[in-house]
Design a protein around this motif. Structure first.
Motif, short mmCIF file in Angstrom:
data_model
loop_
_atom_site.label_atom_id
_atom_site.label_comp_id
_atom_site.label_asym_id
_atom_site.label_seq_id
_atom_site.Cartn_x
_atom_site.Cartn_y
_atom_site.Cartn_z
N TYR A 36 -82.07 8.16 5.32
CA TYR A 36 -82.23 8.96 4.63
C TYR A 36 -81.69 8.93 3.50
O TYR A 36 -80.63 8.40 3.40
N GLN A 38 -80.59 10.45 -0.08
CA GLN A 38 -80.13 11.33 -1.38
C GLN A 38 -80.04 11.00 -2.72
O GLN A 38 -78.47 10.99 -2.49
N GLY A 41 -78.31 15.31 -6.97
CA GLY A 41 -79.42 17.01 -7.12
C GLY A 41 -81.04 16.76 -6.73
O GLY A 41 -81.77 17.79 -6.85
N GLU A 42 -80.92 15.71 -5.78
CA GLU A 42 -82.09 16.10 -5.13
C GLU A 42 -81.97 15.87 -3.81
O GLU A 42 -81.26 16.08 -2.71
N GLY A 43 -83.34 16.34 -2.88
CA GLY A 43 -83.25 16.62 -1.31
C GLY A 43 -83.21 15.50 -0.57
O GLY A 43 -82.91 14.09 -1.17
N LEU A 44 -83.40 15.01 0.73
CA LEU A 44 -83.13 13.88 1.13
C LEU A 44 -84.20 13.73 1.38
O LEU A 44 -85.81 13.63 1.30
N GLN B 6 -86.87 24.87 -3.15
CA GLN B 6 -85.91 25.78 -2.83
C GLN B 6 -85.22 26.71 -4.23
O GLN B 6 -85.06 26.08 -4.86
N PHE B 91 -80.29 23.32 3.78
CA PHE B 91 -82.08 22.63 3.56
C PHE B 91 -83.03 22.99 4.20
O PHE B 91 -83.09 23.03 5.20
N LEU B 104 -89.79 13.61 7.48
CA LEU B 104 -89.21 15.18 7.17
C LEU B 104 -89.26 15.54 5.28
O LEU B 104 -89.14 14.21 4.99
N PHE B 106 -87.82 16.89 2.54
CA PHE B 106 -86.27 18.40 2.37
C PHE B 106 -86.86 18.72 1.04
O PHE B 106 -86.76 17.80 -0.01
N GLY B 107 -86.36 20.13 0.40
CA GLY B 107 -86.20 20.49 -0.07
C GLY B 107 -84.75 19.85 -0.82
O GLY B 107 -84.05 19.44 -0.14
N SER B 108 -84.34 20.11 -1.96
CA SER B 108 -83.09 19.66 -2.61
C SER B 108 -81.84 21.07 -2.78
O SER B 108 -80.91 20.70 -2.76
N GLY B 109 -81.85 21.73 -1.66
CA GLY B 109 -80.87 22.69 -0.76
C GLY B 109 -80.72 23.64 -1.89
O GLY B 109 -81.00 23.78 -3.00
#
Lengths: 112, 115
Positions: A36, A38, A41-44, B6, B91, B104, B106-109
């Motif tokens: 993965y 990242q 500023g972003e999600g995985l 998120q 997350f 999956l 994912f959001g940015s947390g």
């Protein structure tokens, strides 16, 4: 239990350099393996995956081969770009689990 | 590409207070997850949720934690009485079928800081 170990960062490379980020795992049975990424500023985001031994996952010039004999899934790219700067996470998922087990992440910085 | 959203992106709270972290999974997804990453440590699985029930949880997910899907779009993580060691990036993630090998999203947390 299952675990993932990846090389410590940060890794700093010049543009067009060759990248290797090492990842080894411990698991019973035959897990699926993932990388993965990242971006700041972003999600995985899923970069690539391999589901059985000797499979090669590839995407955006990145590759990783599932090596059962060495329990490894090293990430490689022949020529990195500044836009590849991000944190890279190696991960596994056992066949019977929903959870994904991640490593600590390796920060890559590519300088022009 | 569809996104997991998120809110908030940062949350600061006092020790002992309750916090609720919010997530909007992708609309046609059925499986929802929470993970967290304490600074410098691994991303850790907390819980998976399907059909309004917890389907799997880790030993981290003790009685102080709960999850809920209060309506058709939100998925929340509640920490009843926060501790300093709950400070982490949380997350949210979702996928359509919960299948092994399935990607999956994912959001940015949410960065939670407990003072």
């Amino acid at each position: 239990g299952d675990s993932v170990t990846q090389m410590e960062g940060p890794v700093t490379l010049s543009e067009e350099a060759f990248l290797t980020i090492n990842c080894t795992y411990t698991a019973t049975g035959y897990p699926s393996l993932f990388w993965y990424v990242q971006y700041p500023g972003e999600g995985l985001q899923l970069l690539l995956k391999a589901t059985k031994a000797d499979d090669k996952g590839s995407n955006k010039g990145f590759e990783a081969t599932y090596r059962k004999e060495t329990t490894s899934f090293h990430l490689e790219k022949g020529s990195v770009q500044v836009s590849d700067s991000a944190v890279y996470f190696c991960a596994l998922q056992a066949p019977t689990d929903q959870k994904v087990t991640f490593g600590t992440g390796t920060k890559l910085q590519v300088i022009p | 590409e569809p996104e997991v959203t998120q809110t908030p992106s940062h949350q600061v709270t006092q020790m002992g207070q309750e916090v609720i972290l919010r997530c909007v999974p992708i609309s046609n997804h059925l499986y929802f997850y929470w993970y967290r990453q304490i600074l410098g440590q691994k991303v850790e699985f907390l819980v998976s949720f399907y059909n309004n029930e917890i389907s799997e949880k880790s030993e981290i997910f003790d009685d102080q934690f709960s999850v809920e899907r209060p309506d058709g779009s939100n998925f929340t993580l509640k920490i009843r009485s926060t501790k300093l060691e709950d400070s982490a990036m949380y997350f949210c993630a979702s996928n359509a079928w919960g299948a092994t090998n399935e990607k999956l999203f994912f959001g940015s947390g949410t960065q939670l800081s407990v003072l």
